[in-house]
Design a protein around this motif. Structure first.
Motif: not given
Length: 146
Positions: A15-20
């Protein structure tokens, strides 16, 4: 530290990766639109400004105080407006500040640049490889440091 996508194995990490990725791509695209349309720099000026900013990041890689993770994400965001402004510069009509190469012409230019860079990287890699002094196989090589 290295960054490897295969090491992201939790939902929170994904989730953090794709949000970034989403935020950085959105920021980069809006920055490219602003630079080429609203800032008065035009397509070529916007591309030159972003290229200069990326060159500054290359210099900052040698400064131990600036975290490489920060430099990575700034560079990641800046590649988006560079692609947008450079692409617009190649495709837009001359009256709007472009080169009017069209889709096929700009694709040919970018393909030539890509092939040239790949050829340069290949030659550089071949120069870095030297035959091993006690190699049992004729194709066996070792890499020089540097």
């Amino acid at each position: 530290m290295t960054f490897a996508i295969r090491d992201i194995v939790t939902f929170r990490g994904e989730a953090l990766f794709w949000s970034a990725i989403l935020v950085s791509n959105t920021l980069g695209t809006s920055m490219g639109d602003f630079l080429s349309d609203s800032s008065g720099l035009g397509y070529a000026g916007g591309a030159l400004l972003v290229s200069a900013a990326l060159a500054v990041l290359l210099v900052l890689m040698r400064v131990p105080v600036v975290p490489n993770v920060l430099l990575f994400w700034i560079a990641f965001v800046l590649t988006r407006p560079l692609g947008a402004t450079a692409g617009d510069f190649l495709t837009k009509p001359v009256a709007k500040g472009g080169l009017d190469l069209g889709t096929a012409g700009s694709s040919a230019v970018l393909l030539a640049i890509l092939v040239g860079l790949m050829g340069y990287a290949h030659l550089r890699e071949r120069k870095a490889a030297v035959p091993a002094p006690d190699a049992t196989e004729p194709n066996q090589v070792i890499r020089q440091a540097g």
